[in-house]
Design a protein around this motif. Sequence first.
Motif, short mmCIF file in Angstrom:
data_model
loop_
_atom_site.label_atom_id
_atom_site.label_comp_id
_atom_site.label_asym_id
_atom_site.label_seq_id
_atom_site.Cartn_x
_atom_site.Cartn_y
_atom_site.Cartn_z
N PRO A 149 -11.34 89.89 31.57
CA PRO A 149 -12.58 90.10 32.31
C PRO A 149 -13.35 88.80 32.52
N ILE A 150 -14.06 88.74 33.64
CA ILE A 150 -14.96 87.61 33.90
C ILE A 150 -16.32 87.96 33.30
N PHE A 151 -16.88 87.04 32.57
CA PHE A 151 -18.14 87.19 31.86
C PHE A 151 -19.27 86.86 32.84
N LEU A 152 -20.00 87.88 33.28
CA LEU A 152 -21.10 87.70 34.21
C LEU A 152 -22.44 87.97 33.53
N ALA A 153 -23.47 87.34 34.07
CA ALA A 153 -24.83 87.58 33.59
C ALA A 153 -25.69 88.03 34.78
N TYR A 154 -26.78 88.71 34.45
CA TYR A 154 -27.77 89.08 35.46
C TYR A 154 -29.13 89.09 34.78
N ARG A 155 -30.16 88.93 35.58
CA ARG A 155 -31.51 88.97 35.00
C ARG A 155 -31.80 90.41 34.58
N ALA A 156 -32.22 90.57 33.34
CA ALA A 156 -32.36 91.89 32.72
C ALA A 156 -33.23 92.83 33.55
N GLN A 157 -32.80 94.08 33.61
CA GLN A 157 -33.51 95.13 34.33
C GLN A 157 -33.74 96.30 33.38
N GLU A 158 -34.97 96.78 33.30
CA GLU A 158 -35.30 97.86 32.37
C GLU A 158 -34.48 99.12 32.66
N ALA A 159 -34.26 99.42 33.93
CA ALA A 159 -33.54 100.64 34.28
C ALA A 159 -32.10 100.58 33.75
N ILE A 160 -31.48 99.42 33.87
CA ILE A 160 -30.11 99.27 33.38
C ILE A 160 -30.09 99.30 31.86
#
Length: 415
Positions: free
Chosen positions: A146-157
């Motif tokens: 797997p490719i390790f991705l990041a995203y800016r945190a979202q409360e809904a997620i």
Amino acid sequence: MAQVLPFRAIRPHQKAAADVAALPYDVYSRAEAKEAVKGHPLSFLNIDRPETQFPDDHDMYGKDVYAKANEMLEEERAEGIFIQDEQPCYYVYELTMDGRAQSGLVALSSIDDYLNGVCKKHENTVAKKEADRIHHVDTTSAQTGPIFLAYRAQEAIDALIAKAKKQTPIYDFTADDGVIHRVWIIKEEADIKALKDAFAQVPCTYIADGHHRAASAVKVGLKRRKEHPDYTGNEEFNYFLSVLFPDNQLKILDYNRFVKDLNGLDQDTFMNKLSKIFTITPSDQSHPTHKGQVKMYLDHRWYALDVKDAIAKVRDNDPVDRLDVALLQDEVLTPILGIKDPRTDERIHFVGGIRGLGELVKDVDQLPGSVAFAMYPTQISELLAVADAKRLMPPKSTWFEPKLRSGLFIHAFER
């Protein structure tokens, strides 16, 4: 907005998961990989590094080597070591190391997002390393790491992942290195829709680790598009395997530098040149305590190097220049030590922070006249800023721990 889709993972039977799960293929040399698979026939490293099944002098990039990977994968699927979920699902993958946990969503990301810059990168790739994974992915018609991705945190997620973790995990084991791995499956249609809709609000994702895996998966996808000119965009080869983590759960370790000599300088001249850039004070064997500080080990002594304000102020205007690894490269490694291209210069090598400062001491003590630099870790906010600016970091700027295991999730696609 990011396309993040569920999929029918090929994954190990519950009883086999701990034996199958393996560290990424690229953390091992050829000799280390061959040693690591001894006595571990189910380790996915056998498939990820199929040259381990051949004599040491066999061409590790031969077509028969990649064919062996495909053969082993098909055999293990036939034997029931691997199963495949009947419907597309999301999976939550939690890794706990030294009491700190991070939870990511295992899903498919779009190769078009990668091509269009929605999935952002911060490193260049090396053609030879890409070619290896291209052949592996193309021959097996599967993405196995797997490719390790990041995203800016979202409360809904966050809320949806927390809900999933209230269930009983499908995997729960502790690896030999002490890292705890737990996985939950999300298969309810309402939860899948909620997650898909939540990620549709995420403007972009970032490759944290796995640039070569990502580039290779994308190039194989483009190859399949040429082979299937009537493709619709919904085929599996249009997507790549990823694990997406919120930025506020990630920790980057230091990535340190060891240089074999002082570029013909005597120690006093070298220190004098450094003093124009840094305030130098004797130190103990400890990590840098703040941004702008580098610890140096030279001739059995530790020093703290604190960048002078005038230099820091000039460099602070650019997201790459303000990185400590860029500071060291631009102000010390290139002009003083003569290392113009750290990717190819054999006088430098890089030591991941997981090995500790003792590794730097050992390296320098074994080679008189050498020097080592212990870096303050690059921050995740710095990585995002560089990627947002469509810039690239110097090589070996980040070291992520814990490492995602290979073999727990496989994404197969059309031949």
